[in-house]
Design a protein around this motif. Structure first.
Motif, PDB file in Angstrom:
ATOM      1  N   ARG A  44       0.830  -1.197   0.000  1.00 22.16           N
ATOM      2  CA  ARG A  44       0.000   0.000   0.000  1.00 22.16           C
ATOM      3  C   ARG A  44       0.870   1.254   0.000  1.00 22.16           C
ATOM      4  O   ARG A  44       0.621   2.195  -0.751  1.00 22.16           O
ATOM      5  CB  ARG A  44      -0.924   0.003   1.219  1.00 22.16           C
ATOM      6  CG  ARG A  44      -1.816   1.226   1.255  1.00 22.16           C
ATOM      7  CD  ARG A  44      -2.862   1.150   2.307  1.00 22.16           C
ATOM      8  NE  ARG A  44      -2.365   0.556   3.539  1.00 22.16           N
ATOM      9  CZ  ARG A  44      -2.878   0.749   4.740  1.00 22.16           C
ATOM     10  NH1 ARG A  44      -3.925   1.527   4.876  1.00 22.16           N
ATOM     11  NH2 ARG A  44      -2.378   0.183   5.799  1.00 22.16           N
TER      12      ARG A  44
ATOM     13  N   LYS B 254       2.521   1.654  -3.447  1.00 19.22           N
ATOM     14  CA  LYS B 254       1.571   2.160  -4.437  1.00 19.22           C
ATOM     15  C   LYS B 254       1.245   3.632  -4.201  1.00 19.22           C
ATOM     16  O   LYS B 254       1.119   4.398  -5.157  1.00 19.22           O
ATOM     17  CB  LYS B 254       0.291   1.324  -4.416  1.00 19.22           C
ATOM     18  CG  LYS B 254       0.498  -0.054  -4.995  1.00 19.22           C
ATOM     19  CD  LYS B 254      -0.782  -0.854  -4.960  1.00 19.22           C
ATOM     20  CE  LYS B 254      -0.568  -2.248  -5.514  1.00 19.22           C
ATOM     21  NZ  LYS B 254      -1.803  -3.042  -5.509  1.00 19.22           N
ATOM     22  N   GLN B 255       1.129   4.037  -2.952  1.00 15.43           N
ATOM     23  CA  GLN B 255       0.878   5.447  -2.653  1.00 15.43           C
ATOM     24  C   GLN B 255       2.034   6.312  -3.138  1.00 15.43           C
ATOM     25  O   GLN B 255       1.828   7.393  -3.697  1.00 15.43           O
ATOM     26  CB  GLN B 255       0.675   5.655  -1.155  1.00 15.43           C
ATOM     27  CG  GLN B 255      -0.677   5.224  -0.646  1.00 15.43           C
ATOM     28  CD  GLN B 255      -0.799   5.382   0.864  1.00 15.43           C
ATOM     29  OE1 GLN B 255       0.186   5.596   1.560  1.00 15.43           O
ATOM     30  NE2 GLN B 255      -2.023   5.275   1.364  1.00 15.43           N
ATOM     31  N   LYS B 256       3.250   5.830  -2.936  1.00 15.66           N
ATOM     32  CA  LYS B 256       4.419   6.576  -3.386  1.00 15.66           C
ATOM     33  C   LYS B 256       4.440   6.671  -4.911  1.00 15.66           C
ATOM     34  O   LYS B 256       4.737   7.737  -5.476  1.00 15.66           O
ATOM     35  CB  LYS B 256       5.691   5.897  -2.876  1.00 15.66           C
ATOM     36  CG  LYS B 256       6.956   6.630  -3.227  1.00 15.66           C
ATOM     37  CD  LYS B 256       8.170   5.926  -2.666  1.00 15.66           C
ATOM     38  CE  LYS B 256       9.442   6.640  -3.083  1.00 15.66           C
ATOM     39  NZ  LYS B 256      10.630   5.950  -2.621  1.00 15.66           N
ATOM     40  N   ALA B 257       4.095   5.585  -5.588  1.00 14.47           N
ATOM     41  CA  ALA B 257       4.066   5.587  -7.054  1.00 14.47           C
ATOM     42  C   ALA B 257       2.991   6.533  -7.568  1.00 14.47           C
ATOM     43  O   ALA B 257       3.203   7.261  -8.546  1.00 14.47           O
ATOM     44  CB  ALA B 257       3.829   4.172  -7.574  1.00 14.47           C
ATOM     45  N   ARG B 258       1.819   6.545  -6.919  1.00 11.12           N
ATOM     46  CA  ARG B 258       0.739   7.455  -7.327  1.00 11.12           C
ATOM     47  C   ARG B 258       1.149   8.906  -7.144  1.00 11.12           C
ATOM     48  O   ARG B 258       0.875   9.757  -7.991  1.00 11.12           O
ATOM     49  CB  ARG B 258      -0.525   7.181  -6.528  1.00 11.12           C
ATOM     50  CG  ARG B 258      -1.297   5.997  -7.012  1.00 11.12           C
ATOM     51  CD  ARG B 258      -2.653   5.935  -6.307  1.00 11.12           C
ATOM     52  NE  ARG B 258      -3.040   4.546  -6.171  1.00 11.12           N
ATOM     53  CZ  ARG B 258      -3.099   3.865  -5.037  1.00 11.12           C
ATOM     54  NH1 ARG B 258      -2.838   4.451  -3.891  1.00 11.12           N
ATOM     55  NH2 ARG B 258      -3.460   2.606  -5.035  1.00 11.12           N
ATOM     56  N   ALA B 259       1.801   9.201  -6.033  1.00 12.50           N
ATOM     57  CA  ALA B 259       2.243  10.564  -5.773  1.00 12.50           C
ATOM     58  C   ALA B 259       3.276  11.005  -6.804  1.00 12.50           C
ATOM     59  O   ALA B 259       3.233  12.140  -7.297  1.00 12.50           O
ATOM     60  CB  ALA B 259       2.821  10.668  -4.364  1.00 12.50           C
ATOM     61  N   GLN B 260       4.185  10.113  -7.162  1.00  8.58           N
ATOM     62  CA  GLN B 260       5.194  10.433  -8.174  1.00  8.58           C
ATOM     63  C   GLN B 260       4.532  10.664  -9.526  1.00  8.58           C
ATOM     64  O   GLN B 260       4.859  11.622 -10.228  1.00  8.58           O
ATOM     65  CB  GLN B 260       6.220   9.294  -8.270  1.00  8.58           C
ATOM     66  CG  GLN B 260       7.286   9.516  -9.316  1.00  8.58           C
ATOM     67  CD  GLN B 260       8.200  10.670  -8.977  1.00  8.58           C
ATOM     68  OE1 GLN B 260       8.394  11.003  -7.814  1.00  8.58           O
ATOM     69  NE2 GLN B 260       8.751  11.292  -9.995  1.00  8.58           N
ATOM     70  N   ALA B 261       3.586   9.824  -9.906  1.00 14.14           N
ATOM     71  CA  ALA B 261       2.888   9.978 -11.182  1.00 14.14           C
ATOM     72  C   ALA B 261       2.087  11.276 -11.201  1.00 14.14           C
ATOM     73  O   ALA B 261       2.056  11.984 -12.221  1.00 14.14           O
ATOM     74  CB  ALA B 261       1.968   8.783 -11.430  1.00 14.14           C
ATOM     75  N   ARG B 262       1.451  11.607 -10.096  1.00 10.52           N
ATOM     76  CA  ARG B 262       0.681  12.856 -10.009  1.00 10.52           C
ATOM     77  C   ARG B 262       1.597  14.064 -10.149  1.00 10.52           C
ATOM     78  O   ARG B 262       1.270  15.031 -10.832  1.00 10.52           O
ATOM     79  CB  ARG B 262      -0.080  12.910  -8.690  1.00 10.52           C
ATOM     80  CG  ARG B 262      -1.060  14.055  -8.599  1.00 10.52           C
ATOM     81  CD  ARG B 262      -1.870  14.026  -7.312  1.00 10.52           C
ATOM     82  NE  ARG B 262      -2.528  12.737  -7.091  1.00 10.52           N
ATOM     83  CZ  ARG B 262      -2.262  11.936  -6.049  1.00 10.52           C
ATOM     84  NH1 ARG B 262      -1.385  12.282  -5.130  1.00 10.52           N
ATOM     85  NH2 ARG B 262      -2.900  10.793  -5.910  1.00 10.52           N
ATOM     86  N   GLN B 263       2.767  13.992  -9.538  1.00 10.34           N
ATOM     87  CA  GLN B 263       3.725  15.091  -9.614  1.00 10.34           C
ATOM     88  C   GLN B 263       4.214  15.269 -11.056  1.00 10.34           C
ATOM     89  O   GLN B 263       4.308  16.391 -11.552  1.00 10.34           O
ATOM     90  CB  GLN B 263       4.901  14.821  -8.689  1.00 10.34           C
ATOM     91  CG  GLN B 263       5.904  15.942  -8.612  1.00 10.34           C
ATOM     92  CD  GLN B 263       7.040  15.626  -7.643  1.00 10.34           C
ATOM     93  OE1 GLN B 263       7.207  14.488  -7.218  1.00 10.34           O
ATOM     94  NE2 GLN B 263       7.820  16.619  -7.308  1.00 10.34           N
TER      95      GLN B 263
END
Length: 60
Positions: free
Chosen positions: A9, A12-21
């Motif tokens: 979890r 995945k949160q870190k990956a989502r934050a990177q993609a959003r950035q």
């Protein structure tokens, strides 16, 4: 007793934050908002209609 943490979890949160950035950076660099695109399309359509309205018909 300690709480069990799910590392997937957090990963995945870190990956989502990177993609959003990255998406925000690309949007600032390249993107236009939907309203801007619609306004430009409307302006182009109006210019096209104005040009067509002033066109003279060549009838033989």
């Amino acid at each position: 007793m300690a709480d069990v943490t799910n590392l997937n979890r957090f990963r995945k949160q870190k990956a989502r934050a990177q993609a959003r950035q990255e998406a925000d950076a690309n949007a600032a660099k390249f993107g236009r908002t939907r309203a801007q695109r619609q306004r430009e399309e409307a302006e182009a359509e109006k210019a096209r209609q104005t040009l067509d309205a002033h066109r003279r018909d060549e009838t033989p």
